[in-house]
Structures are given as C-alpha cells and as structure tokens.
Design an enzyme around this catalytic site. Sequence first.
Site, PDB file in Angstrom:
ATOM      1  N   LYS A 115       0.855  -1.188   0.000  1.00 46.82           N
ATOM      2  CA  LYS A 115       0.000   0.000   0.000  1.00 46.82           C
ATOM      3  C   LYS A 115       0.886   1.231   0.000  1.00 46.82           C
ATOM      4  CE  LYS A 115      -3.549   2.470   2.519  1.00 46.82           C
ATOM      5  NZ  LYS A 115      -4.622   2.397   3.524  1.00 46.82           N
TER       6      LYS A 115
ATOM      7  N   LYS B 163      -2.270  -1.406  -3.779  1.00 44.42           N
ATOM      8  CA  LYS B 163      -3.135  -0.232  -3.692  1.00 44.42           C
ATOM      9  C   LYS B 163      -2.296   1.026  -3.748  1.00 44.42           C
ATOM     10  CE  LYS B 163      -6.213   1.924  -0.384  1.00 44.42           C
ATOM     11  NZ  LYS B 163      -6.654   1.929   0.988  1.00 44.42           N
TER      12      LYS B 163
HETATM   13  C1  PBG Z   1      -6.978   3.632   5.517  1.00 47.47           C
HETATM   14  C2  PBG Z   1      -7.602   3.370   4.188  1.00 47.47           C
HETATM   15  C3  PBG Z   1      -7.490   4.221   3.103  1.00 47.47           C
HETATM   16  C4  PBG Z   1      -8.232   3.668   2.076  1.00 47.47           C
HETATM   17  C5  PBG Z   1      -8.791   2.477   2.538  1.00 47.47           C
HETATM   18  N1  PBG Z   1      -8.374   2.296   3.859  1.00 47.47           N
HETATM   19  C6  PBG Z   1      -6.824   5.525   2.917  1.00 47.47           C
HETATM   20  C7  PBG Z   1      -5.643   5.924   3.667  1.00 47.47           C
HETATM   21  O1  PBG Z   1      -4.706   5.145   3.844  1.00 47.47           O
HETATM   22  O2  PBG Z   1      -5.636   7.065   4.113  1.00 47.47           O
HETATM   23  C8  PBG Z   1      -8.375   4.300   0.731  1.00 47.47           C
HETATM   24  C9  PBG Z   1      -9.493   3.862  -0.127  1.00 47.47           C
HETATM   25  C10 PBG Z   1      -9.764   4.754  -1.283  1.00 47.47           C
HETATM   26  O3  PBG Z   1      -9.089   5.782  -1.519  1.00 47.47           O
HETATM   27  O4  PBG Z   1     -10.705   4.429  -2.019  1.00 47.47           O
HETATM   28  N2  PBG Z   1      -6.956   2.662   6.440  1.00 47.47           N
END
Ligand code: PBG
Length: 334
Positions: A204, A258
């Site tokens: 991520k 991601k």
């Molecule tokens: C955080 C989380 C995020 C997303 C899913 N879980 C964003 C972040 O790390 O700030 C992003 C999902 C999206 O942008 O559609 N636990």
Amino acid sequence: MSLPLSPAPFPLARPRRLRAAPWVRSLVAETALTPADLIWPLIVHDGAEARVPVPSMPGVFRLSPSEAARAAVQARDLGIPLVALFPNVDAATKDAVGTGATDPDGLIPDCIKAIKDAAPEIGVMCDVALDCYTDHGHDGVVENGRILNDASLERLAEQAFIQAHAGADVVAPSDMMDGRVQAIREALEANGFHDTLILSYAAKYASAFYGPYRDAVGSAAMLSGDKQTYQMSFANSDEALREVAMDIAEGADAVMVKPGMPYLDIVRRVSETFRVPTFAYQVSGEYAMIQAAVANGWLDRDRAMIETLTAFKRAGCAGVLTYFAPEAAKLLGR
Ligand code: PBG
C-alpha cells in the site's frame, strides 16, 4: 521464456484476422471480466440519514446499516461475491487510540449483522486500521507525533477479532504497521476463528489518490501530517515484494496492491512471483478522475469502467475493489 512477436512474416501472418469480427475477438480473448471478480467497497455511517451523497465521488453514498444491507442484497443479486465496509463515525466519538475501532456494539458490527441477516450468502470484508476512529487520522497509535508500531499491533489485532466475532468473513489490514498480519492471525487462531480470511493490503503506497475517500470517511479533516512513515514510497517496486513475502509468511491468505491503475506493474510482479490470490484497489481518486471526466463529457463511462477493470485482470489480479462494482456488474450481466 521468450515469445516470437509474430509467428510468421507478413502476409502469412496478418494479426487483424483475429480482430475482424466480434465472434473471433471474443473467441481469442485472453482475459474475461465477470461480476465474480468484483469487490464493492461500501462507506457506512452512524448518522441519522439513510443515504448521504459523497460530493467528490459521484454515485457513492454514505449508507446507514439498513441501507448497507440493501446494497448487499443488490450485490448478491448481481453476482458480486464480497462487499468491503469502511466506516464514517461521528467525529465527537474519535480519540487518540481509536476506541470506536474495538467497540463490539459499534457501527461495523451493526452493519455486518444487518448484512448477514439480509444476504447471508455474500462475503463481508472489514478494513483493519484505526484512521476512521482516531482524532489524529492515523492508522495506528500516535505518541509525540510518532506513529507507534508495536503499540498499534495490539489495537489492530483486537479490532480484527471484534470484526470476526461480529461475523466478518475477511479482515483486511490496511494500516501498514510491521507485523500486523502475524498479530491478527495469532488473535484469530487463539479465539477459534480458524476460517477467517486475511486479505492484507501488503503493498500500500502513500498516495494522493486517497483524497476523496478521506472526505468520505471523515478522516481528511482530522489528519495531522502524512502517512509516509508507514505507507510505501511510490518510487519503489522491490520493496513491494518484500512486504508481500512477509505478509504471506505471517499468515495472509491473499494480498492487495493499492492504489490500482498506476501500480499495475506491481500487480504483475506480485502475482507472478508469489502465485497467491492478488487483488488491487481502484481507489477513490481513480474513481473520481473517471467520474469527473464523464461529467464533463470527456470520457464514456461504461467503456472506461470496463477497460480499466479488465486491465486489472490482464495484469494478474484475481479480483478488484472498485466503487464501480454494481454498475460494472449490471453491464457485464447483460
Ligand atoms: C486507511 C484506508 C485508506 C483507504 C482504505 N483504507 C486511505 C488511507 O490510507 O488514508 C483508501 C481507499 C480509497 O481511496 O478508495 N486505512
């Protein structure tokens, strides 16, 4: 293994023969996208309204638990196997350690139960991270401006346990703390949840493309600083393989990359290297970009949707998390 670019010289080979009509194009298609490849992220909230539109994500709504249950029924009827829950809770309930994340009577347990009552056949996945519940917007516990790794693990493992206990089929740690998969797997095993899947957000990246999501769950206004001390740098690729290797060794059943579209090279490397089910998340900013262009008349929504989602499959994904899931499933079902 190297493939010949062309089996024969022109005109013995004419690649256009294989593209000349719909029947032959479909016959030789290397990749197929079906509703069974889609995971639908649902933003749920504890507010009074049934549905509240998210301005930066046209077509996406914050849903009450009963609306989430209706969405799950729709997903099941469309052939979507799994929904993923993301909470927007009242800002007044947020604190430094994210107490709400481990409330057995909280919003997520409520939604899981409502969904399981309405559509027991569908899988339910939950996000394991504290950001939606903390008053600093970080995914872990913060002390003197530092995001503490090991102190966060305990909170995350408890959160995953609460989710599994409420009926979650899949827990998906998105926090990027080191060792979280092991901590979660141990907590699940110790409590008899032997069959709960862990789909880890293994690679991520710290990304600009999460902006609309942070508005949707209400963490944008809270966030102090950024997440670069725990989420990966977008400059890195080998590091993603190390992250994935660790998560598999710690007990992850499946892994995720991601964001999605700018990271298909990572999907390809991960799926070829590890041969475990590999997923990608077409995140909020990717969805917002497409919808903004569609709203301006610059892109055809249906074609952009199917092309991008098929690209994930072509890159090696077992499935894709996408806010387009119901609309894509409707098109594919026809
Ligand atoms: C955080 C989380 C995020 C997303 C899913 N879980 C964003 C972040 O790390 O700030 C992003 C999902 C999206 O942008 O559609 N636990």
